[in-house]
Design an enzyme around this catalytic site. Structure first.
Site, PDB file in Angstrom:
ATOM      1  N   ASP A  10       0.883  -1.166   0.000  1.00 37.40           N
ATOM      2  CA  ASP A  10       0.000   0.000   0.000  1.00 37.40           C
ATOM      3  C   ASP A  10       0.928   1.225   0.000  1.00 37.40           C
ATOM      4  O   ASP A  10       2.109   1.123   0.338  1.00 37.40           O
ATOM      5  CB  ASP A  10      -0.857  -0.045   1.267  1.00 37.40           C
ATOM      6  N   ASP A  12      -0.074   4.998   1.027  1.00 43.24           N
ATOM      7  CA  ASP A  12      -0.273   5.960   2.120  1.00 43.24           C
ATOM      8  C   ASP A  12      -0.240   5.266   3.477  1.00 43.24           C
ATOM      9  O   ASP A  12      -1.043   4.371   3.738  1.00 43.24           O
ATOM     10  CB  ASP A  12      -1.612   6.679   1.937  1.00 43.24           C
ATOM     11  N   GLU A 312      11.862   8.393  26.361  1.00 40.11           N
ATOM     12  CA  GLU A 312      12.359   8.197  27.730  1.00 40.11           C
ATOM     13  C   GLU A 312      13.733   7.538  27.693  1.00 40.11           C
ATOM     14  O   GLU A 312      13.849   6.318  27.773  1.00 40.11           O
ATOM     15  CB  GLU A 312      11.351   7.373  28.534  1.00 40.11           C
TER      16      GLU A 312
HETATM   17 MG   LIG Z   1      -2.802   3.144   3.668  1.00 37.85          MG
END
Ligand SMILES: [Mg+2]
Length: 384
Positions: A10, A12, A312
């Site tokens: 994919d 994005d 941290e």
């Molecule tokens: Mg996506």
């Protein structure tokens, strides 16, 4: 599991951090033009849909008084301005380069439309070029995710007559996971902070990853990574941050016996949005003192369930005093592991002690030791 032969990504939220920009712009438009609030977690079902499908659902859910075209006329110019600034997802370029170098066929399958995909990928052409044009968008097929069309088309473009059942899909949206499974592929969920766990459960991925740094091609029957150094992964680029040491949650020293030097959230807000949550190692300097080895968590510390991401760090040195108010500089260079939850405080402490030992050894390796003299640190005054 049958041996996998190809990986389909994919775009994005898996290769580039563009979903964050989409949430930002959606929040701005909904607030500025319609006076409403937008909470990304409520709209996880929109991720992975085509832009028009997602906007239609957004308008219905928030009862916005506009049409899809009117909304897109507001959002598209802002998004187009920002796409080129979307940073790579940590570990994405490493995985893509590795698979390409070892001859594993790769492709991209996205619900975004062709023009925005060109903008997003243009800024990272050095490694996006490795896909050699095997990029399928929602513009190219009848139906966007959750339909399987983009994945099946991407599979048909791969060399070597590869079957859908031989493809691994890496996806961050539940819709994309449903689409990959409908295509008959192995669906690997890259877990996003802005998607409720229940939405992943419903989509039923074959496996889950908290970070691409944790991807293990060998488990899919593909060539293993060979770039681990002393059991840790060199970061795509060093992460540098500086801030004034503040009092933290007060549990580092008291509960764990492992003091941490906490920085205020605004010292690293940008970095935290973009970083993969996990345990890292690197170098630390208090004021203009010596540069010392350091191990740090970046994220929400699942054991304590923090609401906000924090950094941290624990410096591998026995300090005799607190140093609240001092300036702390960190240069983070290596990935140790994903954040994890533990069944007991003792198990957490054991894991942290193991991380400290891992860092102590790894930071002696030249690839990590070089950052000890990073220009970000205050240099010792030249002797005369
Ligand atoms: Mg996506």
């Amino acid at each position: 599991m049958p041996r996998m032969r190809a990986v389909i990504f994919d775009l994005d939220g898996v290769l580039i951090d563009s979903e964050r920009l989409m949430h930002e712009v959606t929040g701005e438009i909904v607030r500025e033009h319609f006076g409403k609030a937008y909470e990304p977690e409520r709209f996880a079902a929109l991720l992975g849909r085509s832009p028009r499908d997602a906007v239609a659902e957004l308008i219905a859910a928030l009862e916005l008084p506009c049409s899809v075209d009117e909304y897109l006329a507001l959002s598209s110019p802002r998004l187009n301005e920002r796409w080129a600034s979307a940073a790579p997802i940590p570990g994405a370029a490493r995985l893509v380069r590795h698979l390409h170098a070892r001859g594993v066929p790769i492709a991209v399958a996205t619900s975004s439309e062709r023009p925005s995909v060109e903008r997003k990928m243009g800024a990272h052409s050095d490694w996006f070029g490795l896909f050699a044009g095997r990029v399928v968008t929602s513009t190219d097929v009848p139906a966007a995710k959750p339909a399987p069309d983009v994945f099946l088309r991407a599979c048909s473009l791969l060399p070597g007559a590869i079957e859908p059942s031989e493809c691994v899909v890496i996806e961050d949206s539940p819709n994309g996971i449903v689409a990959a499974r409908a295509a008959g592929m192995r669906a690997v969920a890259l877990i996003s902070d802005s998607v409720p766990v229940a939405a992943y459960d419903a989509a039923a991925p074959n496996e889950r990853l908290l970070s691409l740094y944790d991807a293990s091609p060998a488990t899919w029957g593909l060539p293993p990574f060979a770039d681990r150094v002393a059991r840790t992964v060199p970061c795509d680029a060093p992460l540098r941050l500086r801030g004034e040491v503040v009092r933290g949650f007060g549990r580092g020293s008291k509960e764990l016996g492992i003091p941490t030097a906490n920085l205020p959230a605004d010292a690293y807000a940008e970095l935290l949005c973009a970083a993969a949550c996990g345990i890292y190692h690197g170098w630390a300097q208090v004021d203009d003192g010596p540069v010392r080895k350091m191990v740090t968590s970046v994220g929400r510390n699942p054991f304590y369930g923090n609401k906000m991401r924090t950094v941290e760090p624990h410096i591998l040195h026995a300090f005799s005093d607190d140093f609240y108010g001092a300036t702390l500089r960190l240069v983070i260079v290596g990935w140790v592991r994903s954040e994890a939850n533990f069944e007991s405080l003792e198990a957490l402490i054991r894991a942290i002690r193991a991380d400290i030992e891992t860092a102590r050894v790894a930071l002696d390796e030249p690839v990590f030791a070089a950052a000890r003299s990073d220009a970000f640190f205050v240099q010792p005054a030249a002797s005369t």
